[in-house]
Scaffold this motif. Structure first.
Motif, PDB file in Angstrom:
ATOM      1  N   TYR A 204      -5.620  12.319  22.473  1.00 17.75           N
ATOM      2  CA  TYR A 204      -5.976  13.515  23.240  1.00 17.75           C
ATOM      3  C   TYR A 204      -6.598  14.632  22.412  1.00 17.75           C
ATOM      4  N   CYS A 205      -6.524  14.553  21.103  1.00 19.46           N
ATOM      5  CA  CYS A 205      -7.111  15.607  20.276  1.00 19.46           C
ATOM      6  C   CYS A 205      -8.611  15.399  20.103  1.00 19.46           C
ATOM      7  N   PRO A 206      -9.349  16.488  19.844  1.00 23.03           N
ATOM      8  CA  PRO A 206     -10.801  16.359  19.670  1.00 23.03           C
ATOM      9  C   PRO A 206     -11.147  15.620  18.390  1.00 23.03           C
ATOM     10  N   GLY A 207     -12.290  14.995  18.412  1.00 26.99           N
ATOM     11  CA  GLY A 207     -12.758  14.267  17.240  1.00 26.99           C
ATOM     12  C   GLY A 207     -13.690  13.154  17.674  1.00 26.99           C
ATOM     13  N   GLY A 208     -14.363  12.564  16.730  1.00 28.90           N
ATOM     14  CA  GLY A 208     -15.263  11.470  17.029  1.00 28.90           C
ATOM     15  C   GLY A 208     -14.503  10.180  17.264  1.00 28.90           C
ATOM     16  N   ILE A 209     -15.053   9.335  18.105  1.00 24.85           N
ATOM     17  CA  ILE A 209     -14.370   8.093  18.473  1.00 24.85           C
ATOM     18  C   ILE A 209     -14.201   7.172  17.264  1.00 24.85           C
ATOM     19  N   TYR A 210     -15.199   7.134  16.386  1.00 22.58           N
ATOM     20  CA  TYR A 210     -15.097   6.260  15.207  1.00 22.58           C
ATOM     21  C   TYR A 210     -14.042   6.777  14.244  1.00 22.58           C
ATOM     22  N   GLU A 211     -13.988   8.074  14.092  1.00 19.65           N
ATOM     23  CA  GLU A 211     -13.018   8.655  13.162  1.00 19.65           C
ATOM     24  C   GLU A 211     -11.589   8.423  13.633  1.00 19.65           C
ATOM     25  N   VAL A 212     -11.340   8.664  14.920  1.00 13.58           N
ATOM     26  CA  VAL A 212      -9.968   8.485  15.415  1.00 13.58           C
ATOM     27  C   VAL A 212      -9.591   7.011  15.438  1.00 13.58           C
ATOM     28  N   ALA A 213     -10.556   6.125  15.660  1.00 11.25           N
ATOM     29  CA  ALA A 213     -10.262   4.685  15.616  1.00 11.25           C
ATOM     30  C   ALA A 213      -9.862   4.271  14.200  1.00 11.25           C
ATOM     31  N   VAL A 214     -10.559   4.780  13.197  1.00 10.09           N
ATOM     32  CA  VAL A 214     -10.218   4.462  11.809  1.00 10.09           C
ATOM     33  C   VAL A 214      -8.844   5.025  11.455  1.00 10.09           C
ATOM     34  N   ILE A 215      -8.560   6.230  11.902  1.00 11.09           N
ATOM     35  CA  ILE A 215      -7.240   6.830  11.645  1.00 11.09           C
ATOM     36  C   ILE A 215      -6.156   6.002  12.321  1.00 11.09           C
ATOM     37  N   ALA A 216      -6.406   5.560  13.561  1.00  9.81           N
ATOM     38  CA  ALA A 216      -5.424   4.743  14.281  1.00  9.81           C
ATOM     39  C   ALA A 216      -5.182   3.419  13.570  1.00  9.81           C
ATOM     40  N   ILE A 217      -6.247   2.810  13.066  1.00  9.59           N
ATOM     41  CA  ILE A 217      -6.084   1.549  12.328  1.00  9.59           C
ATOM     42  C   ILE A 217      -5.302   1.786  11.042  1.00  9.59           C
ATOM     43  N   PHE A 218      -5.637   2.845  10.322  1.00 11.27           N
ATOM     44  CA  PHE A 218      -4.973   3.138   9.055  1.00 11.27           C
ATOM     45  C   PHE A 218      -3.474   3.361   9.244  1.00 11.27           C
ATOM     46  N   PHE A 219      -3.098   4.091  10.300  1.00  8.56           N
ATOM     47  CA  PHE A 219      -1.689   4.392  10.540  1.00  8.56           C
ATOM     48  C   PHE A 219      -1.007   3.380  11.465  1.00  8.56           C
ATOM     49  N   ASP A 220      -1.718   2.287  11.810  1.00  8.64           N
ATOM     50  CA  ASP A 220      -1.175   1.217  12.643  1.00  8.64           C
ATOM     51  C   ASP A 220      -0.655   1.765  13.982  1.00  8.64           C
ATOM     52  N   LEU A 221      -1.546   2.452  14.714  1.00  6.86           N
ATOM     53  CA  LEU A 221      -1.125   3.145  15.929  1.00  6.86           C
ATOM     54  C   LEU A 221      -1.611   2.538  17.255  1.00  6.86           C
ATOM     55  N   ASP A 222      -2.470   1.660  17.369  1.00 14.31           N
ATOM     56  CA  ASP A 222      -3.037   1.097  18.593  1.00 14.31           C
ATOM     57  C   ASP A 222      -4.443   1.653  18.816  1.00 14.31           C
TER      58      ASP A 222
ATOM     59  N   GLU B 232      -7.066   0.408  20.199  1.00 11.12           N
ATOM     60  CA  GLU B 232      -7.672   0.183  21.511  1.00 11.12           C
ATOM     61  C   GLU B 232      -7.296   1.298  22.478  1.00 11.12           C
ATOM     62  N   PHE B 233      -6.037   1.666  22.477  1.00  7.74           N
ATOM     63  CA  PHE B 233      -5.554   2.738  23.354  1.00  7.74           C
ATOM     64  C   PHE B 233      -6.243   4.059  23.008  1.00  7.74           C
ATOM     65  N   VAL B 234      -6.303   4.363  21.725  1.00  7.36           N
ATOM     66  CA  VAL B 234      -6.922   5.607  21.268  1.00  7.36           C
ATOM     67  C   VAL B 234      -8.406   5.628  21.624  1.00  7.36           C
ATOM     68  N   SER B 235      -9.113   4.547  21.356  1.00  6.62           N
ATOM     69  CA  SER B 235     -10.545   4.479  21.650  1.00  6.62           C
ATOM     70  C   SER B 235     -10.820   4.586  23.138  1.00  6.62           C
ATOM     71  N   PHE B 236     -10.040   3.888  23.943  1.00  2.58           N
ATOM     72  CA  PHE B 236     -10.216   3.959  25.395  1.00  2.58           C
ATOM     73  C   PHE B 236     -10.058   5.384  25.899  1.00  2.58           C
ATOM     74  N   HIS B 237      -9.038   6.073  25.431  1.00  2.00           N
ATOM     75  CA  HIS B 237      -8.820   7.438  25.890  1.00  2.00           C
ATOM     76  C   HIS B 237      -9.921   8.381  25.410  1.00  2.00           C
ATOM     77  N   HIS B 238     -10.461   8.132  24.240  1.00  2.00           N
ATOM     78  CA  HIS B 238     -11.564   8.961  23.777  1.00  2.00           C
ATOM     79  C   HIS B 238     -12.814   8.715  24.602  1.00  2.00           C
ATOM     80  N   ILE B 239     -13.063   7.478  24.971  1.00  3.77           N
ATOM     81  CA  ILE B 239     -14.217   7.186  25.834  1.00  3.77           C
ATOM     82  C   ILE B 239     -14.054   7.889  27.175  1.00  3.77           C
ATOM     83  N   ILE B 240     -12.873   7.815  27.762  1.00  6.84           N
ATOM     84  CA  ILE B 240     -12.628   8.486  29.049  1.00  6.84           C
ATOM     85  C   ILE B 240     -12.767   9.998  28.896  1.00  6.84           C
ATOM     86  N   ARG B 241     -12.245  10.551  27.801  1.00 11.49           N
ATOM     87  CA  ARG B 241     -12.356  12.003  27.564  1.00 11.49           C
ATOM     88  C   ARG B 241     -13.819  12.420  27.440  1.00 11.49           C
ATOM     89  N   LEU B 242     -14.600  11.656  26.707  1.00  5.94           N
ATOM     90  CA  LEU B 242     -16.016  11.981  26.554  1.00  5.94           C
ATOM     91  C   LEU B 242     -16.777  11.858  27.869  1.00  5.94           C
TER      92      LEU B 242
END
Length: 86
Positions: A39-57, A59-69
């Protein structure tokens, strides 16, 4: 002046992201940090990389960013037209 506006807008978006993540964590069974990143602002690629790095999901993060955009893309022009009419 522009820097102040940017700071206020970013702070407001991050605050809304934290509130949305907290409320969503009460309703659905997801990690708070996954929701916060979704839900926080940022680029979709950046948040996807952060999610992968922290093992957070990522797909969920990317989907929500696409819907937000998409919501920003479609609803902001409508809101601006309404504001400009007043």
């Amino acid at each position: 002046k522009s820097a102040l506006h940017s700071f206020v807008a970013t702070f407001f978006l991050v605050f809304l992201g934290v509130v949305a993540a907290f409320l969503a964590s009460l309703i659905i069974e997801k990690n708070f940090f996954t929701l916060l990143l979704s839900y926080c602002p940022g680029g979709i690629y950046e948040v996807a990389v952060i999610a992968i790095f922290f093992d957070l999901d990522p797909e969920f993060v990317s989907f929500h960013h696409i819907i937000r955009l998409l919501m920003i893309l479609f609803f902001v022009p409508i809101i601006l037209k309404i504001i400009n009419k007043k």
